[in-house]
Design an enzyme around this catalytic site. Structure first.
Site, mmCIF file in Angstrom:
data_model
loop_
_atom_site.group_PDB
_atom_site.id
_atom_site.type_symbol
_atom_site.label_atom_id
_atom_site.label_comp_id
_atom_site.label_asym_id
_atom_site.label_seq_id
_atom_site.Cartn_x
_atom_site.Cartn_y
_atom_site.Cartn_z
ATOM 1 N N CYS A 1 0.725 -1.145 -0.119
ATOM 2 C CA CYS A 1 -0.072 0.066 0.042
ATOM 3 C C CYS A 1 0.956 1.216 -0.133
ATOM 4 O O CYS A 1 1.494 1.497 -0.928
ATOM 5 C CB CYS A 1 -0.976 -0.155 1.028
ATOM 6 S SG CYS A 1 -2.487 1.028 0.806
ATOM 7 N N HIS B 1 -3.110 -5.306 1.795
ATOM 8 C CA HIS B 1 -2.199 -5.431 2.844
ATOM 9 C C HIS B 1 -2.293 -6.747 3.336
ATOM 10 O O HIS B 1 -3.167 -7.224 4.349
ATOM 11 C CB HIS B 1 -2.942 -4.843 4.291
ATOM 12 C CG HIS B 1 -2.987 -2.993 4.047
ATOM 13 N ND1 HIS B 1 -1.972 -2.322 4.562
ATOM 14 C CD2 HIS B 1 -3.706 -2.199 3.482
ATOM 15 C CE1 HIS B 1 -2.218 -1.316 4.150
ATOM 16 N NE2 HIS B 1 -3.194 -0.967 3.483
ATOM 17 N N GLU C 1 -0.273 -8.242 5.378
ATOM 18 C CA GLU C 1 0.087 -8.247 6.872
ATOM 19 C C GLU C 1 -1.061 -8.261 7.946
ATOM 20 O O GLU C 1 -0.935 -8.429 8.897
ATOM 21 C CB GLU C 1 1.050 -7.040 7.108
ATOM 22 C CG GLU C 1 0.404 -5.825 7.217
ATOM 23 C CD GLU C 1 0.273 -4.881 5.753
ATOM 24 O OE1 GLU C 1 0.557 -5.802 4.808
ATOM 25 O OE2 GLU C 1 -0.004 -3.754 5.775
#
Ligand code: GLN
Length: 202
Positions: A82, A181, A183
């Site tokens: 991002c 994302h 993560e």
């Protein structure tokens, strides 16, 4: 580099802790990077999601921008999610006038590309490089890739909706970037893919 690469996470701003967790789940050692010395001590670097204008400001103020450019240009593997994708792009659209990037990825990235209506959304993507199973991608005020250079491989696109076909995952040699994302979802396949890139480089 030892058998266990040290993967740095740029910790100026953004969700660097979540990237640390994902990387630890892949069995590598992580280190926070906030200074030139800390950058020199890592084998690779993850640039987190967050706010690219703030990250740019802080990197400039703390004297990290040029060292980051030098390391990426010298072949250090880098992965950006991002805002991290924006930081790795050679060219950005919709940036602030004073906003700078590290670069290394021969693409044009449009900031906040998905617009207000779908400011944030989740979508299942097919990313063959990560295997058969769809990847559940979380987009938060995300960029997309508007132009890719000849040497850039498209790894994933949005499927369906107004943004159908928009490029959201790319790789150019040692540089990897996603608009979304990974993560935040617990699916560590993107991080594992990056760790493999780092090991191959070694
Ligand atoms: N819109 C942010 C930027 O331009 C990126 C958002 C994110 O990283 N989730 O930096």
């Amino acid at each position: 580099m030892s058998d266990t690469p040290v993967i740095g996470v740029l910790a100026l701003q953004g969700d660097f802790r979540e990237h640390e967790h994902a990387l630890l789940a892949c069995g590598v050692t992580t280190a926070r990077v906030r200074s030139v010395d800390e950058l020199a001590a890592v084998d690779a670097l993850v640039i987190p999601g967050g706010e690219s204008t703030t990250m740019s400001n802080l990197a400039l103020r703390w004297g990290l921008m040029q060292p980051l450019r030098d390391r990426v240009a010298a072949g250090m593997p880098a992965y950006g999610s991002c805002a991290g994708m924006i930081m790795l792009a050679d060219t950005i659209e919709g940036g602030r006038p004073d906003q700078e990037t590290i670069g290394g990825l021969n693409v044009t990235v449009r900031r906040n590309a998905f617009g207000r209506q779908v400011d944030s959304f989740e979508s299942d993507l097919h990313i063959p490089a990560l295997g058969q199973d769809p990847f559940h991608a979380v987009f938060i005020r995300a960029p997309w890739v508007e132009r890719v250079g000849e040497d850039v491989t498209v790894l994933g696109r949005v499927e369906g909706g107004a943004a159908d076909g928009r490029i959201v995952a790319v790789q150019q040699g040692h540089v990897l970037a996603t608009s979304f994302h990974p993560e935040l979802t617990g699916d560590v396949r993107v991080h594992r893919y990056f760790v493999e890139m780092v090991r191959e480089k070694a």
